[in-house]
Motif scaffolding. Structure first.
Motif, PDB file in Angstrom:
ATOM      1  N   GLU A   1       0.799  -1.221   0.000  1.00  0.00           N
ATOM      2  CA  GLU A   1       0.000   0.000   0.000  1.00  0.00           C
ATOM      3  C   GLU A   1       0.837   1.280   0.000  1.00  0.00           C
TER       4      GLU A   1
ATOM      5  N   LYS B   1      -6.540   0.992  -1.497  1.00  0.00           N
ATOM      6  CA  LYS B   1      -6.279  -0.164  -0.616  1.00  0.00           C
ATOM      7  C   LYS B   1      -5.278  -1.069  -1.304  1.00  0.00           C
TER       8      LYS B   1
ATOM      9  N   ASP C   1      -1.112  -5.592   2.659  1.00  0.00           N
ATOM     10  CA  ASP C   1      -0.467  -5.290   3.924  1.00  0.00           C
ATOM     11  C   ASP C   1       0.952  -5.854   3.901  1.00  0.00           C
ATOM     12  N   TYR C   2       1.794  -5.373   4.793  1.00  0.00           N
ATOM     13  CA  TYR C   2       3.218  -5.709   4.742  1.00  0.00           C
ATOM     14  C   TYR C   2       3.486  -7.192   4.945  1.00  0.00           C
TER      15      TYR C   2
ATOM     16  N   LYS D   1      -3.213 -10.397   3.883  1.00  0.00           N
ATOM     17  CA  LYS D   1      -4.409 -10.041   3.117  1.00  0.00           C
ATOM     18  C   LYS D   1      -4.007  -9.541   1.728  1.00  0.00           C
TER      19      LYS D   1
ATOM     20  N   ASP E   1     -11.975  -5.633   1.617  1.00  0.00           N
ATOM     21  CA  ASP E   1     -11.582  -4.654   2.628  1.00  0.00           C
ATOM     22  C   ASP E   1     -11.924  -3.230   2.186  1.00  0.00           C
TER      23      ASP E   1
END
Length: 217
Positions: free
Chosen positions: A113, A133, A136-137, A141, A150
């Motif tokens: 992101e 969106k 994630d690191y 997800k 999300d």
């Protein structure tokens, strides 16, 4: 043709061509992992899907090495790869026109992101985008379907045919369908036309002009 009120765009292969940045980052990561002998065709397949999927399925890395390879990829990408990038011809004009028409636009990308946000700001596309969106690191997800879910939840959007997901890979089309959205496959990105058509997207655009015609109807 449906009237789309909310538009979700993929990033790489849909709005921008990040081929060089991704390939250079991939080469850096594979060199760090002492992986060689791979073909240009394999590198082409790497562009589009989540990083974890690519290292695991295309290069056969186990879970531990996949995680390490992703770290190396992001190490290079964070310094150099993200700006080795270029919007496709006509994208700026399309976003401006859709914005003027009152369309609500978002980004749903498998890219980390923070890098996606950097790219949007660098090219000044962020003024048209309500929410971005990305992955994630930790990669928990990172699937396109989950990212779309999300984004819809964050914006309190109820899935409908008036919301459309646009992308250049099967992951984008599947993700859109799994979330109950309309879908548009674009044929100017990194996906293969036959594979995209096999996913039965609601619409198919060969270039940015065709995409605009679909979205502005």
């Amino acid at each position: 043709m449906s009237q789309f009120s909310h538009i979700l765009f993929d990033l790489d292969g849909t709005l921008t061509d990040n081929t060089q940045g991704i390939k250079n980052s991939l080469k850096y990561a594979l060199n760090k992992m002492h992986v060689d002998g791979y073909s240009e065709a394999i590198m082409d397949q790497f562009i589009g899907p989540p990083l974890q999927w690519g290292f695991s399925n295309l290069f056969g890395l186990n879970e531990r090495n996949t995680k390490l390879a992703v770290e190396y990829f992001r190490e290079y990408y964070g310094e150099n790869g993200w700006h080795q990038n270029e919007p496709y011809d006509g994208i700026f004009e399309m976003l401006a026109e859709l914005d003027a028409q009152g369309k609500k636009m978002y980004i749903a990308t498998s890219k980390l992101e923070k890098y996606a946000l950097q790219i949007m700001k660098h090219f000044e596309m962020d003024k048209y985008i309500i929410r971005l969106k990305g992955a994630d690191y930790g990669g928990k997800k990172a699937t396109k379907s989950q990212i779309i879910t999300d984004l819809l939840e964050m914006q309190q959007l109820t899935p409908s045919e008036q919301i459309v997901m646009i992308g250049d890979t099967v992951f984008d089309i599947r993700g859109g369908k799994e979330n109950g959205l309309s879908t548009v496959a674009v044929n100017y990105g990194f996906g293969k036309e036959e594979e995209l058509r096999n996913e039965n997207p609601d619409y198919f655009a060969d270039d940015v002009d065709e995409l605009y015609e679909i979205l502005s109807a």
